[in-house]
Design an enzyme around this catalytic site. Structure first.
Site, PDB file in Angstrom:
ATOM      1  N   CYS A 115       3.194   6.757  66.868  1.00 43.74           N
ATOM      2  CA  CYS A 115       4.231   6.826  67.908  1.00 43.74           C
ATOM      3  C   CYS A 115       3.671   6.623  69.308  1.00 43.74           C
ATOM      4  O   CYS A 115       4.426   6.412  70.251  1.00 43.74           O
ATOM      5  CB  CYS A 115       4.962   8.159  67.845  1.00 43.74           C
ATOM      6  SG  CYS A 115       5.672   8.459  66.244  1.00 43.74           S
ATOM      7  N   HIS A 255       8.334  10.788  74.478  1.00 46.53           N
ATOM      8  CA  HIS A 255       8.597  10.215  73.157  1.00 46.53           C
ATOM      9  C   HIS A 255       9.901  10.801  72.617  1.00 46.53           C
ATOM     10  O   HIS A 255      10.117  12.018  72.660  1.00 46.53           O
ATOM     11  CB  HIS A 255       7.422  10.563  72.230  1.00 46.53           C
ATOM     12  CG  HIS A 255       7.634  10.128  70.806  1.00 46.53           C
ATOM     13  ND1 HIS A 255       8.234   8.938  70.465  1.00 46.53           N
ATOM     14  CD2 HIS A 255       7.335  10.745  69.633  1.00 46.53           C
ATOM     15  CE1 HIS A 255       8.282   8.837  69.143  1.00 46.53           C
ATOM     16  NE2 HIS A 255       7.753   9.915  68.618  1.00 46.53           N
ATOM     17  N   ASN A 287      14.202   8.948  66.026  1.00 48.93           N
ATOM     18  CA  ASN A 287      12.793   8.689  66.326  1.00 48.93           C
ATOM     19  C   ASN A 287      12.432   7.284  65.823  1.00 48.93           C
ATOM     20  O   ASN A 287      12.396   7.052  64.620  1.00 48.93           O
ATOM     21  CB  ASN A 287      11.933   9.764  65.651  1.00 48.93           C
ATOM     22  CG  ASN A 287      10.454   9.607  65.945  1.00 48.93           C
ATOM     23  OD1 ASN A 287      10.013   8.589  66.466  1.00 48.93           O
ATOM     24  ND2 ASN A 287       9.681  10.620  65.596  1.00 48.93           N
TER      25      ASN A 287
HETATM   26  N1  ACO Z   1      19.523  19.864  57.148  1.00 56.54           N
HETATM   27  C1  ACO Z   1      19.710  21.171  56.919  1.00 56.54           C
HETATM   28  N2  ACO Z   1      18.712  22.038  56.773  1.00 56.54           N
HETATM   29  C2  ACO Z   1      17.459  21.560  56.908  1.00 56.54           C
HETATM   30  C3  ACO Z   1      17.190  20.216  57.157  1.00 56.54           C
HETATM   31  C4  ACO Z   1      18.288  19.350  57.266  1.00 56.54           C
HETATM   32  N3  ACO Z   1      18.147  18.035  57.517  1.00 56.54           N
HETATM   33  N4  ACO Z   1      15.853  20.052  57.240  1.00 56.54           N
HETATM   34  C5  ACO Z   1      15.293  21.244  57.054  1.00 56.54           C
HETATM   35  N5  ACO Z   1      16.268  22.165  56.852  1.00 56.54           N
HETATM   36  C6  ACO Z   1      16.114  23.575  56.616  1.00 56.54           C
HETATM   37  C7  ACO Z   1      14.760  23.947  56.103  1.00 56.54           C
HETATM   38  O1  ACO Z   1      14.688  23.772  54.713  1.00 56.54           O
HETATM   39  C8  ACO Z   1      14.639  25.382  56.521  1.00 56.54           C
HETATM   40  O2  ACO Z   1      15.322  26.164  55.577  1.00 56.54           O
HETATM   41  P1  ACO Z   1      14.696  27.582  55.111  1.00 56.54           P
HETATM   42  O3  ACO Z   1      14.635  28.393  56.362  1.00 56.54           O
HETATM   43  O4  ACO Z   1      15.676  28.048  54.109  1.00 56.54           O
HETATM   44  O5  ACO Z   1      13.349  27.232  54.566  1.00 56.54           O
HETATM   45  C9  ACO Z   1      15.426  25.434  57.832  1.00 56.54           C
HETATM   46  O6  ACO Z   1      16.247  24.260  57.846  1.00 56.54           O
HETATM   47  C10 ACO Z   1      14.558  25.450  59.057  1.00 56.54           C
HETATM   48  O7  ACO Z   1      13.599  24.449  58.913  1.00 56.54           O
HETATM   49  P2  ACO Z   1      12.471  24.271  59.959  1.00 56.54           P
HETATM   50  O8  ACO Z   1      11.492  23.263  59.469  1.00 56.54           O
HETATM   51  O9  ACO Z   1      11.965  25.609  60.375  1.00 56.54           O
HETATM   52  O10 ACO Z   1      13.298  23.674  61.175  1.00 56.54           O
HETATM   53  P3  ACO Z   1      12.787  23.373  62.616  1.00 56.54           P
HETATM   54  O11 ACO Z   1      13.596  24.121  63.584  1.00 56.54           O
HETATM   55  O12 ACO Z   1      11.279  23.455  62.745  1.00 56.54           O
HETATM   56  O13 ACO Z   1      13.179  21.841  62.781  1.00 56.54           O
HETATM   57  C11 ACO Z   1      12.208  19.682  62.698  1.00 56.54           C
HETATM   58  C12 ACO Z   1      12.612  20.901  61.905  1.00 56.54           C
HETATM   59  C13 ACO Z   1      13.471  19.046  63.284  1.00 56.54           C
HETATM   60  C14 ACO Z   1      11.546  18.683  61.774  1.00 56.54           C
HETATM   61  C15 ACO Z   1      11.248  20.087  63.848  1.00 56.54           C
HETATM   62  O14 ACO Z   1      10.240  20.910  63.349  1.00 56.54           O
HETATM   63  C16 ACO Z   1      10.623  18.902  64.527  1.00 56.54           C
HETATM   64  O15 ACO Z   1      11.298  18.083  65.146  1.00 56.54           O
HETATM   65  N6  ACO Z   1       9.293  18.772  64.433  1.00 56.54           N
HETATM   66  C17 ACO Z   1       8.597  17.677  65.016  1.00 56.54           C
HETATM   67  C18 ACO Z   1       8.712  16.552  64.074  1.00 56.54           C
HETATM   68  C19 ACO Z   1       8.353  15.271  64.726  1.00 56.54           C
HETATM   69  O16 ACO Z   1       8.684  15.050  65.856  1.00 56.54           O
HETATM   70  N7  ACO Z   1       7.666  14.456  63.968  1.00 56.54           N
HETATM   71  C20 ACO Z   1       7.262  13.225  64.421  1.00 56.54           C
HETATM   72  C21 ACO Z   1       6.319  13.355  65.584  1.00 56.54           C
HETATM   73  S1  ACO Z   1       5.276  12.075  65.598  1.00 56.54           S
HETATM   74  C22 ACO Z   1       6.206  10.779  65.369  1.00 56.54           C
HETATM   75  O17 ACO Z   1       7.179  10.634  66.081  1.00 56.54           O
HETATM   76  C23 ACO Z   1       5.902   9.859  64.229  1.00 56.54           C
END
Ligand code: ACO
Length: 331
Positions: A115, A255, A287
């Protein structure tokens, strides 16, 4: 302003027509529009056609950027392509784009910085131009992330979209002057975000396919923390390099990975008004990896929101881990 300072003199972007909305995703995996919006800010993303590849999207963005620069394809003397979803492992997508836009037999190479690819690419283009190695460098960032997303995995499939951005970097007197760039990487965290199979560690086999190892594998929670910390660090480092203060910045484009990540970075820039932190792209397109900040910059410029002498701070973060920041000044 020295004539030899590298500048972005033309920009273009391309987004595929097909829209994948949160409502559409509700029909594919167990998720809700409400969850996606509150956790990511995303409402829609674009998905490339079956026969529309990274090179096709990149070529379309490239032609727009060349036109915007008021150049012809024959003026391009180097092609750089930032992508983590190349058409093939080899030949490079840069060579395929060279053919598709009808460029001359000029050097063409891919950059793999996930990215952060657009900002890494700008640093290479800047060096080429300022060292008088090439005059007009075409930098393309293009991604077909839908080709490596597992649409059965709700934790990743809601996040990513397809699209391309392109810029022409040259030493003309006007454009976006590249004032400073700061880059970094941390291979110790490589396992936080990867495509496990298809490389020399796990070449494609029946087993890698059966274990679904050809899709994005991601530790979202950990990445979130690194993303905020590293983009803040890169932003502040390039401010320092340019001998500028936070108050000298007119626009911040982080980003476009998650609106909450963008908001967390914005909080670390206390003097910048909220409306000066650009996050439209993550809402509409999700993204788009390497393309993300390039699409955002193009959009911001086309909407004529960047005035002469204003500065834009771009910062990105991605797999590797890699990160970077750059300060552009409209001159
Ligand atoms: N819909 C509904 N529920 C979901 C989903 C979904 N799409 N995805 C996950 N959940 C659930 C999980 O299973 C979890 O359930 P549980 O508590 O029963 O286990 C709950 O939602 C919370 O999940 P978390 O992973 O804690 O959610 P979080 O608030 O951390 O958000 C996210 C997840 C959006 C992925 C966040 O962590 C994030 O954006 N991280 C950065 C990711 C990123 O930017 N990656 C790329 C960076 S580098 C690049 O761009 C290539």
């Amino acid at each position: 302003m020295g004539l030899n300072k590298a500048k972005i003199i033309g920009m273009g972007s391309y987004l595929p027509e097909k829209v994948l909305s949160n409502k559409d995703l509700e029909k594919i995996v167990e998720t809700t529009d409400e969850w996606i919006v509150t956790r990511t800010g995303m409402k829609e993303r674009r998905i490339a056609g079956k026969n529309e590849y990274t090179s096709d999207m990149g070529a379309k963005a490239a032609l727009k950027a060349i036109e915007d620069a008021k150049l012809s394809v024959g003026d391009i003397d180097c092609i750089l392509v930032a992508t983590l979803t190349p058409d093939y492992t080899f030949p490079s997508t840069a060579c395929l784009i060279q053919k598709k836009i009808g460029a001359g037999m000029v050097p063409a190479l891919d950059i793999q910085a996930a990215c952060s690819g657009y900002i890494y690419g700008l640093s290479i283009a800047k060096a080429f131009v300022e060292q008088n190695i090439y005059r007009n460098v075409l930098l393309v960032a293009s991604e077909k992330l839908s080709s490596i997303v597992n649409y059965k995995d709700r934790t990743t499939c809601v996040l990513f979209g397809d699209g391309a951005a392109a810029s022409v970097i040259s030493s003309s007197p006007s454009g976006f002057s590249i004032e400073s760039i700061s880059l970094g990487s941390d291979g110790f965290q490589a396992d936080l975000l990867q495509l496990p199979a298809g490389g020399s560690v796990h070449p494609a086999s029946f087993e890698t396919v059966a274990k679904e190892m050809h899709y994005i594998s991601m530790n979202g929670k950990e990445l979130f923390k690194h993303a905020v910390r590293r983009m803040e660090q890169a932003s502040k480092a390039c401010l320092e390099k340019a001998n500028m203060k936070e108050t000298d910045i007119s626009w911040l484009i982080p980003h476009q990975a998650n609106e909450r990540i963008i908001d967390a970075i914005a909080k670390r820039f206390q003097h910048l008004l909220k409306e000066k932190v650009y996050k439209e792209v993550v809402r509409k397109y999700g993204n788009t990896s390497a393309s993300s900040v390039g699409i955002a910059l193009d959009e911001l410029k086309k909407n004529q929101k960047i005035c002469l002498n204003e500065t834009v701070l771009l910062t990105a973060f991605g797999a590797g881990l890699t990160w970077g920041g750059t300060i552009l000044k409209s001159v």
